[in-house]
Motif scaffolding. Structure first.
Motif, mmCIF file in Angstrom:
data_model
loop_
_atom_site.group_PDB
_atom_site.id
_atom_site.type_symbol
_atom_site.label_atom_id
_atom_site.label_comp_id
_atom_site.label_asym_id
_atom_site.label_seq_id
_atom_site.Cartn_x
_atom_site.Cartn_y
_atom_site.Cartn_z
ATOM 1 N N SER A 93 6.593 51.377 -79.865
ATOM 2 C CA SER A 93 5.781 50.949 -80.741
ATOM 3 C C SER A 93 5.405 49.531 -80.473
ATOM 4 N N TYR A 94 4.172 49.195 -80.341
ATOM 5 C CA TYR A 94 3.799 47.764 -80.255
ATOM 6 C C TYR A 94 2.531 47.411 -80.917
ATOM 7 N N PRO A 95 2.383 46.215 -81.089
ATOM 8 C CA PRO A 95 0.997 45.689 -81.697
ATOM 9 C C PRO A 95 -0.074 46.060 -80.966
ATOM 10 N N LYS A 96 -1.001 46.714 -81.675
ATOM 11 C CA LYS A 96 -2.272 46.956 -80.980
ATOM 12 C C LYS A 96 -3.466 45.867 -81.068
ATOM 13 N N ASP A 97 -3.038 44.814 -82.203
ATOM 14 C CA ASP A 97 -3.911 43.606 -82.196
ATOM 15 C C ASP A 97 -3.662 42.556 -81.104
ATOM 16 N N LYS A 98 -4.694 42.337 -80.219
ATOM 17 C CA LYS A 98 -4.448 41.659 -79.190
ATOM 18 C C LYS A 98 -3.882 39.998 -79.472
ATOM 19 N N ALA A 99 -4.209 39.520 -80.601
ATOM 20 C CA ALA A 99 -3.736 38.374 -80.927
ATOM 21 C C ALA A 99 -2.241 38.260 -80.961
ATOM 22 N N LYS A 100 -1.799 39.520 -81.844
ATOM 23 C CA LYS A 100 -0.121 39.678 -82.179
ATOM 24 C C LYS A 100 0.277 39.912 -80.801
ATOM 25 N N LEU A 101 -0.125 40.607 -79.899
ATOM 26 C CA LEU A 101 0.632 41.002 -78.539
ATOM 27 C C LEU A 101 0.473 39.579 -77.794
ATOM 28 N N LEU A 102 -0.600 38.952 -77.820
ATOM 29 C CA LEU A 102 -0.528 37.558 -77.156
ATOM 30 C C LEU A 102 0.676 36.782 -77.543
ATOM 31 N N GLU A 103 0.787 36.571 -78.826
ATOM 32 C CA GLU A 103 1.971 35.852 -79.361
ATOM 33 C C GLU A 103 3.148 36.265 -78.799
ATOM 34 N N ILE A 104 3.524 37.571 -78.719
ATOM 35 C CA ILE A 104 4.638 38.145 -78.159
ATOM 36 C C ILE A 104 4.867 37.794 -76.800
ATOM 37 N N ALA A 105 3.613 37.968 -76.017
ATOM 38 C CA ALA A 105 3.764 37.497 -74.415
ATOM 39 C C ALA A 105 4.193 36.040 -74.264
ATOM 40 N N LYS A 106 3.333 35.200 -75.119
ATOM 41 C CA LYS A 106 3.439 33.841 -74.918
ATOM 42 C C LYS A 106 4.896 33.483 -75.073
ATOM 43 N N LYS A 107 5.807 34.125 -76.151
ATOM 44 C CA LYS A 107 6.933 33.835 -76.250
ATOM 45 C C LYS A 107 7.997 34.412 -75.284
ATOM 46 N N TYR A 108 8.102 35.776 -74.943
ATOM 47 C CA TYR A 108 9.077 36.756 -74.376
ATOM 48 C C TYR A 108 8.582 37.006 -72.853
ATOM 49 N N SER A 109 7.204 36.692 -72.688
ATOM 50 C CA SER A 109 6.915 37.229 -71.118
ATOM 51 C C SER A 109 5.524 36.288 -70.798
ATOM 52 N N PRO A 110 5.643 35.434 -70.615
ATOM 53 C CA PRO A 110 4.485 34.379 -70.293
ATOM 54 C C PRO A 110 3.797 34.837 -68.795
ATOM 55 N N ASN A 111 4.594 35.690 -68.038
ATOM 56 C CA ASN A 111 3.840 35.966 -66.637
ATOM 57 C C ASN A 111 3.327 37.123 -66.810
ATOM 58 N N ALA A 112 3.188 37.936 -68.202
ATOM 59 C CA ALA A 112 2.261 38.916 -68.213
ATOM 60 C C ALA A 112 0.941 38.609 -68.787
ATOM 61 N N ILE A 113 0.735 37.479 -69.244
ATOM 62 C CA ILE A 113 -0.619 36.927 -69.719
ATOM 63 C C ILE A 113 -1.534 36.936 -68.445
ATOM 64 N N LYS A 114 -2.726 37.366 -68.432
ATOM 65 C CA LYS A 114 -3.531 37.402 -67.233
ATOM 66 C C LYS A 114 -4.928 36.617 -67.695
ATOM 67 N N THR A 115 -5.388 35.571 -67.028
ATOM 68 C CA THR A 115 -6.664 35.017 -67.303
ATOM 69 C C THR A 115 -7.646 35.735 -66.305
ATOM 70 N N GLU A 116 -8.927 35.656 -66.794
ATOM 71 C CA GLU A 116 -9.786 36.209 -65.789
ATOM 72 C C GLU A 116 -11.006 34.963 -65.835
ATOM 73 N N GLU A 117 -11.756 34.952 -64.633
ATOM 74 C CA GLU A 117 -12.989 33.986 -64.561
ATOM 75 C C GLU A 117 -14.101 34.665 -64.952
ATOM 76 N N LYS A 118 -14.750 34.034 -66.019
ATOM 77 C CA LYS A 118 -16.085 34.497 -66.471
ATOM 78 C C LYS A 118 -17.184 33.489 -66.479
ATOM 79 N N VAL A 119 -18.305 34.028 -66.188
ATOM 80 C CA VAL A 119 -19.571 33.077 -66.349
ATOM 81 C C VAL A 119 -20.406 33.329 -67.368
ATOM 82 N N ASN A 120 -21.072 32.514 -68.111
ATOM 83 C CA ASN A 120 -22.006 32.587 -68.809
ATOM 84 C C ASN A 120 -23.398 31.971 -68.393
#
Length: 158
Positions: free
Chosen positions: A91-118
């Motif tokens: 079971s893990y948080p489905k809320d993206k903000a909470k999951l991002l907090e966990i990733a920042k603290k315990y698994s920063p390499n799991a954070i993916k950034t993508e390029e977007k153009v507006n």
């Protein structure tokens, strides 16, 4: 038909006004009917899915109950194999903000950034010349971006 004088134009304007109102009414009614039928179809589809899943679940439950009575809790027949085991459920948080907090603290390499153009942001940084060329803020001509004027007719009904 061709309009040749103001009286004919007034008649056409009245017909245009009536046609426009009728089109809006018909489109609204069609949209309402479409949504009602779409809801009916969704309900029908859900009923079919649920009825069939209940049938599948019934047979599965009967076979599973029988397999649990066997010494090894395993049923191995020519047309079915039922085994029992365990699997890890996480079971893990489905809320993206909470999951991002966990990733920042315990698994920063799991954070993916993508390029977007507006496009709106790009357009703010461009100026368009009278010839239709896009010019950047530092004066360079931007290739692959062009602008031109198109004729547009507006009709205002009074």
């Amino acid at each position: 038909m061709t309009i040749t004088n103001n009286e004919e134009a007034m008649v056409f304007a009245d017909k245009y006004k009536i046609a426009k109102k009728l089109a809006e009414k018909n489109i609204t009614e069609a949209e309402t009917t479409f949504k009602e039928r779409q809801k009916q179809n969704e309900d029908w589809f859900e009923k079919i899915k649920n009825d069939n899943q209940e049938r599948v679940d019934f047979y599965k439950a009967q076979l599973n109950a029988y397999a649990m009575t066997l010494p090894q809790k395993r049923l191995d027949l020519p047309n079915v194999l039922i085994t029992h085991g365990t699997k890890q459920v996480i079971s893990y948080p489905k809320d993206k903000a909470k999951l991002l907090e966990i990733a920042k603290k315990y698994s920063p390499n799991a954070i993916k950034t993508e390029e977007k153009v507006n496009w709106a942001d790009i357009k703010k940084n461009l100026v368009f010349s009278k010839t239709g060329k896009a010019i950047s803020k530092n004066g360079e001509v931007v290739t692959d971006i062009d602008a031109w004027e198109e004729e547009k007719t507006n009709i205002t009904i009074r």
